[in-house]
Design an enzyme around this catalytic site. Sequence first.
Site, short mmCIF file in Angstrom:
data_model
loop_
_atom_site.label_atom_id
_atom_site.label_comp_id
_atom_site.label_asym_id
_atom_site.label_seq_id
_atom_site.Cartn_x
_atom_site.Cartn_y
_atom_site.Cartn_z
N ASP A 176 1.55 -1.10 -0.28
CA ASP A 176 0.23 0.25 -0.32
C ASP A 176 1.43 1.53 0.20
O ASP A 176 1.64 1.70 -0.90
CB ASP A 176 -0.51 -0.27 1.07
CG ASP A 176 -1.70 1.14 0.77
OD1 ASP A 176 -2.61 0.87 0.25
OD2 ASP A 176 -2.00 1.62 2.34
N ASP A 218 -7.91 -7.61 7.39
CA ASP A 218 -8.80 -7.50 7.50
C ASP A 218 -9.29 -6.04 8.21
O ASP A 218 -8.52 -5.65 7.22
CB ASP A 218 -8.02 -7.97 9.19
CG ASP A 218 -7.75 -6.54 9.48
OD1 ASP A 218 -6.07 -6.72 8.75
OD2 ASP A 218 -7.66 -6.23 10.74
N LYS A 232 -1.25 -1.73 -4.98
CA LYS A 232 -1.57 -0.31 -4.98
C LYS A 232 -0.48 1.06 -4.97
O LYS A 232 -0.11 1.15 -4.17
CB LYS A 232 -2.87 -0.18 -3.58
CG LYS A 232 -3.51 -0.85 -3.57
CD LYS A 232 -4.46 -0.16 -2.08
CE LYS A 232 -5.31 -1.50 -1.46
NZ LYS A 232 -5.57 -1.01 0.06
N PHE A 265 -10.09 0.98 0.05
CA PHE A 265 -8.81 -0.20 0.93
C PHE A 265 -10.42 -2.03 1.15
O PHE A 265 -11.72 -1.83 0.82
CB PHE A 265 -9.77 0.02 2.57
CG PHE A 265 -9.52 -0.58 3.73
CD1 PHE A 265 -7.82 -0.54 4.17
CD2 PHE A 265 -10.41 -1.19 4.31
CE1 PHE A 265 -7.63 -0.85 5.27
CE2 PHE A 265 -9.83 -2.63 6.00
CZ PHE A 265 -8.65 -1.86 5.49
P1 IMP Z 1 1.77 -0.47 3.80
O1 IMP Z 1 2.91 -0.02 4.33
O2 IMP Z 1 0.90 0.87 3.86
O3 IMP Z 1 2.46 -0.63 2.52
O4 IMP Z 1 1.33 -1.03 4.71
C1 IMP Z 1 1.04 -2.94 4.23
C2 IMP Z 1 -0.43 -2.92 4.77
O5 IMP Z 1 -1.33 -2.13 5.53
C3 IMP Z 1 -0.62 -4.59 4.74
O6 IMP Z 1 0.48 -5.42 5.67
C4 IMP Z 1 -1.94 -4.11 5.32
O7 IMP Z 1 -1.74 -4.90 6.48
C5 IMP Z 1 -2.26 -3.06 5.87
N1 IMP Z 1 -3.01 -2.45 4.22
C6 IMP Z 1 -3.23 -2.15 3.32
N2 IMP Z 1 -3.94 -2.01 3.05
C7 IMP Z 1 -4.98 -2.76 2.90
C8 IMP Z 1 -6.24 -3.51 2.06
O8 IMP Z 1 -6.65 -2.41 1.44
N3 IMP Z 1 -6.98 -4.01 3.48
C9 IMP Z 1 -6.58 -4.08 4.99
N4 IMP Z 1 -5.25 -3.88 5.23
C10 IMP Z 1 -4.60 -3.56 4.27
#
Ligand code: IMP
Length: 182
Positions: free
Chosen positions: A106, A162, A134, A155
């Site tokens: 994300d 979750d 994403k 999301f």
């Molecule tokens: P990042 O550090 O923002 O890339 O976060 C990644 C983490 O955010 C992943 O391990 C997910 O647990 C959580 N995450 C990111 N997007 C989503 C989503 O759309 N649904 C659920 N969890 C998400």
Amino acid sequence: MYSNLNEDISKVLYSEEDIKQAVIKIAKEIENDYQGKNVLLIGLLKGAAPFLCDLARNININLSIDFMTASSYYNGTETSGTVTITKDISIDVKDKHIILIDDVADSGITLTYLTNHLREKNPLSVKTCALLDKPLRRKVDFTVDYFGIIAPNDFVVGYGMDYQEKYRQLPYIGILKETVYS
Ligand code: IMP
Ligand code: MG
């Protein structure tokens, strides 16, 4: 069919079959790239657990598996920006090629932070893998090495992912109804 949990979903984005195809695609890429190499798959708990299990079952080369727990989300849908490792790996990685596996890339903050953390343990290499990517949500400059599906910014829940610790067991990936958040 999915009883009352299904009623919280406004749209199924990726079906069980879509997910299966994406998992097989990544598994074959990894299989090709790591022939004859000592591979360690590291799954990020809890979200990547179903993905890691399905992925590993489709990779037909020798590999080891370990898990880590890191958190950057505080019950909402946005990252807090700081990553805390609450469970590290327990395997020695000096002779291993690591593939770090998450459910979704994300902001990119978690995978960037953990890649740097793992490199300090001096493995042979570290690559990253996420079922969903994403790219438009990045807050840091990060490219995931192996991804299954490029996803929109929404999301999502299901297949490990979750909202407030719920919906992880859904076999598909979907978007929640607005009413669930209110
Ligand atoms: P990042 O550090 O923002 O890339 O976060 C990644 C983490 O955010 C992943 O391990 C997910 O647990 C959580 N995450 C990111 N997007 C989503 C989503 O759309 N649904 C659920 N969890 C998400
Ligand atoms: Mg996660």
